[in-house]
Scaffold this motif. Sequence first.
Motif, PDB file in Angstrom:
ATOM      1  N   THR A 204       1.041  -1.064  -0.078  1.00 49.69           N
ATOM      2  CA  THR A 204      -0.086  -0.296  -0.065  1.00 49.69           C
ATOM      3  C   THR A 204       0.865   1.246  -0.124  1.00 49.69           C
ATOM      4  O   THR A 204       2.136   1.176   0.191  1.00 49.69           O
ATOM      5  CB  THR A 204      -1.038   0.080   1.115  1.00 49.69           C
ATOM      6  N   ASP A 205       0.314   2.340  -0.097  1.00 49.72           N
ATOM      7  CA  ASP A 205       0.997   3.731  -0.252  1.00 49.72           C
ATOM      8  C   ASP A 205       1.259   4.415   1.243  1.00 49.72           C
ATOM      9  O   ASP A 205       1.590   5.337   1.417  1.00 49.72           O
ATOM     10  CB  ASP A 205       0.107   4.740  -1.245  1.00 49.72           C
ATOM     11  N   GLY A 206       0.890   3.660   1.966  1.00 47.04           N
ATOM     12  CA  GLY A 206       1.022   4.142   3.428  1.00 47.04           C
ATOM     13  C   GLY A 206      -0.244   4.976   4.066  1.00 47.04           C
ATOM     14  O   GLY A 206      -0.276   5.260   5.373  1.00 47.04           O
ATOM     15  N   ASN A 207      -1.244   5.222   3.148  1.00 47.64           N
ATOM     16  CA  ASN A 207      -2.437   5.820   3.468  1.00 47.64           C
ATOM     17  C   ASN A 207      -3.616   5.117   3.237  1.00 47.64           C
ATOM     18  O   ASN A 207      -4.606   5.554   3.338  1.00 47.64           O
ATOM     19  CB  ASN A 207      -2.681   7.223   2.832  1.00 47.64           C
ATOM     20  N   GLY A 208      -3.331   3.781   3.441  1.00 45.62           N
ATOM     21  CA  GLY A 208      -4.532   2.803   3.382  1.00 45.62           C
ATOM     22  C   GLY A 208      -5.073   2.326   2.023  1.00 45.62           C
ATOM     23  O   GLY A 208      -6.134   2.032   1.781  1.00 45.62           O
ATOM     24  N   ASN A 209      -4.266   2.901   0.987  1.00 45.36           N
ATOM     25  CA  ASN A 209      -4.804   2.414  -0.448  1.00 45.36           C
ATOM     26  C   ASN A 209      -3.352   1.561  -1.003  1.00 45.36           C
ATOM     27  O   ASN A 209      -2.644   1.740  -0.858  1.00 45.36           O
ATOM     28  CB  ASN A 209      -4.455   3.833  -1.198  1.00 45.36           C
ATOM     29  N   LEU A 210      -4.079   0.560  -1.670  1.00 47.20           N
ATOM     30  CA  LEU A 210      -3.519  -0.420  -2.449  1.00 47.20           C
ATOM     31  C   LEU A 210      -2.658   0.452  -3.515  1.00 47.20           C
ATOM     32  O   LEU A 210      -2.947   1.444  -4.178  1.00 47.20           O
ATOM     33  CB  LEU A 210      -4.111  -1.261  -3.170  1.00 47.20           C
ATOM     34  N   LEU A 211      -1.478  -0.063  -3.695  1.00 42.07           N
ATOM     35  CA  LEU A 211      -0.463   0.255  -4.943  1.00 42.07           C
ATOM     36  C   LEU A 211      -1.135   0.061  -6.037  1.00 42.07           C
ATOM     37  O   LEU A 211      -2.009  -0.832  -6.281  1.00 42.07           O
ATOM     38  CB  LEU A 211       0.967   0.270  -4.783  1.00 42.07           C
ATOM     39  N   GLU A 212      -1.145   0.997  -7.250  1.00 46.39           N
ATOM     40  CA  GLU A 212      -1.822   0.764  -8.534  1.00 46.39           C
ATOM     41  C   GLU A 212      -0.960  -0.044  -9.615  1.00 46.39           C
ATOM     42  O   GLU A 212       0.305  -0.019  -9.268  1.00 46.39           O
ATOM     43  CB  GLU A 212      -2.402   2.122  -9.014  1.00 46.39           C
ATOM     44  N   GLU A 213      -1.418  -0.372 -10.538  1.00 50.56           N
ATOM     45  CA  GLU A 213      -0.772  -1.112 -11.501  1.00 50.56           C
ATOM     46  C   GLU A 213       0.076   0.121 -12.280  1.00 50.56           C
ATOM     47  O   GLU A 213      -0.361   1.263 -12.537  1.00 50.56           O
ATOM     48  CB  GLU A 213      -1.547  -1.618 -12.522  1.00 50.56           C
ATOM     49  N   GLY A 214       1.427   0.074 -12.462  1.00 47.53           N
ATOM     50  CA  GLY A 214       2.498   1.030 -12.783  1.00 47.53           C
ATOM     51  C   GLY A 214       3.075   1.734 -11.715  1.00 47.53           C
ATOM     52  O   GLY A 214       4.130   2.258 -12.053  1.00 47.53           O
ATOM     53  N   ASP A 215       2.518   1.520 -10.609  1.00 43.91           N
ATOM     54  CA  ASP A 215       3.276   2.495  -9.333  1.00 43.91           C
ATOM     55  C   ASP A 215       4.694   1.537  -9.157  1.00 43.91           C
ATOM     56  O   ASP A 215       4.739   0.391  -9.278  1.00 43.91           O
ATOM     57  CB  ASP A 215       2.381   2.278  -8.191  1.00 43.91           C
ATOM     58  N   ILE A 216       5.650   2.522  -8.870  1.00 42.67           N
ATOM     59  CA  ILE A 216       6.790   1.797  -8.714  1.00 42.67           C
ATOM     60  C   ILE A 216       6.785   1.057  -7.143  1.00 42.67           C
ATOM     61  O   ILE A 216       6.519   1.869  -6.082  1.00 42.67           O
ATOM     62  CB  ILE A 216       7.818   2.716  -8.548  1.00 42.67           C
ATOM     63  N   ILE A 217       7.200  -0.195  -7.053  1.00 50.01           N
ATOM     64  CA  ILE A 217       7.060  -0.804  -5.776  1.00 50.01           C
ATOM     65  C   ILE A 217       8.684  -1.351  -5.410  1.00 50.01           C
ATOM     66  O   ILE A 217       9.393  -1.673  -6.423  1.00 50.01           O
ATOM     67  CB  ILE A 217       6.484  -2.117  -5.963  1.00 50.01           C
ATOM     68  N   ARG A 218       9.114  -1.333  -4.117  1.00 47.55           N
ATOM     69  CA  ARG A 218      10.420  -1.659  -3.711  1.00 47.55           C
ATOM     70  C   ARG A 218      10.445  -2.829  -2.765  1.00 47.55           C
ATOM     71  O   ARG A 218       9.517  -2.821  -1.934  1.00 47.55           O
ATOM     72  CB  ARG A 218      11.079  -0.396  -3.335  1.00 47.55           C
ATOM     73  N   PHE A 219      11.313  -3.595  -2.766  1.00 45.78           N
ATOM     74  CA  PHE A 219      11.374  -4.682  -1.731  1.00 45.78           C
ATOM     75  C   PHE A 219      12.849  -4.693  -0.882  1.00 45.78           C
ATOM     76  O   PHE A 219      13.630  -5.521  -1.130  1.00 45.78           O
ATOM     77  CB  PHE A 219      11.113  -5.885  -2.373  1.00 45.78           C
ATOM     78  N   PRO A 220      13.040  -3.732   0.004  1.00 45.24           N
ATOM     79  CA  PRO A 220      14.329  -3.625   0.658  1.00 45.24           C
ATOM     80  C   PRO A 220      14.668  -4.537   1.550  1.00 45.24           C
ATOM     81  O   PRO A 220      15.607  -5.162   1.567  1.00 45.24           O
ATOM     82  CB  PRO A 220      14.119  -2.226   1.428  1.00 45.24           C
ATOM     83  N   GLU A 221      13.579  -5.157   2.326  1.00 45.72           N
ATOM     84  CA  GLU A 221      13.994  -6.465   3.210  1.00 45.72           C
ATOM     85  C   GLU A 221      14.170  -7.625   2.354  1.00 45.72           C
ATOM     86  O   GLU A 221      15.243  -8.281   2.721  1.00 45.72           O
ATOM     87  CB  GLU A 221      12.673  -6.638   4.140  1.00 45.72           C
ATOM     88  N   LEU A 222      13.530  -7.924   1.218  1.00 47.25           N
ATOM     89  CA  LEU A 222      13.853  -8.984   0.628  1.00 47.25           C
ATOM     90  C   LEU A 222      15.204  -8.886  -0.290  1.00 47.25           C
ATOM     91  O   LEU A 222      15.979  -9.797  -0.292  1.00 47.25           O
ATOM     92  CB  LEU A 222      12.628  -9.143  -0.640  1.00 47.25           C
TER      93      LEU A 222
END
Length: 394
Positions: A204-222
């Motif tokens: 999610t974007d931190g505000n309770g909304n799912l990220l959308e298709e095309g949004d940049i997503i990062r996986f720092p822990e992974l």
Amino acid sequence: MQPAARRKYNNIFVVVLLVLGVVLGLALRRPTGTEDAKHLDSYRYKTAAVASDHQTCSTIGKNILKQGGSAADSGIASMICVGLVNCHNTGIGGGHFSVYYNRAAGTAFSINAREKAPLAATEDMYVRATDASTFGGLSVAVPGELQGFYQLHQRAGRLPWKDLFTPSIQLAREGFPIGGALYIAMDQNKDIILNDESLSDQLTDGNGNLLEEGDIIRFPELAATMETIANNGSSDAFYNGELAAMIAAEIHARDGIITTQDLEVFEAEVDTNPLMIKLDDFKLYSSQLPSGGPVLSFIMNILDGRPVAIHCFGAKVRGNITGIFYNNEMDDFSTPNTTNFYGVPASPVNFIKPGKRPMSSMVPVIVIDGQGDVRLVTGGAGGTTITTSSALSS
């Protein structure tokens, strides 16, 4: 293809990996002459072809070949990437079957890296809590993905183990656009994601909304977890030591029963005599039980099956520290007097036992002709329809 044309290809290596129902096929070919069938040029490749279910991952596989990597190297690197960009249905928290064929030697082998039941598992553990086989820590089986990759790399790899992780580590840190398949899975599981702190933190974007298709997503822990595994030079870091302790603790925190001992004793199985089915002048290589290979051998003359896609994020469990999305493959076992997620009734042959692997419909397939040339590389996604769909495509 005419017999003379068949002899143009001196060296073919093919690897097929099925990871939680996801297929990757790769073929490396070195022609000594020009292609004879011009109408086939649109899908012929002079040196290599890599196919995965995400373009970015196929490109990573291609680049591994350009660096001098083998088909096995390319397949592993591609699937590490797929486990990142399609984290909803594959990844290092799961398992797989693979089949490898060496044209020059005329030999094949398969690897069973299917997940296993924890040592504390019991036959009746889901009788009074059937949902626990699908959601939460109790549904997590001991992952075999990385050990299967390492066994393949040991036998057919060429580049250093670390190099196969580097592209995906960079992708996880720098981020990538959410693709259609991942977004559909997120949307279908929206309520679960929004009500799970760990999944919500990632998706999610931190505000309770799912990220959308095309949004940049990062996986720092992974990314950090993959770096630890890469730097170790083998899969051992996942199954022993500090990282293994973290994995066991994360699953235990979600009511799972996997321990460090489960991880320590896990072994992927290498079969140098994989299932081989003769079909007139052709040979079909696949994996033995508990995969769907033996079933495929019985239905090759029955063309049936409609592929469906299941999007589930495994156990709906993501490790807060490791960033790993864990499988829910315990649901592939049978529980007395119940049916599983796919509506399959209980079978005593598939009842839970400690350290046992559940039956699977996954079925990697390589078909070669009478000259030893590869004619088909296939597999599929779709739960219980995988075997019939693979039979249809074969």
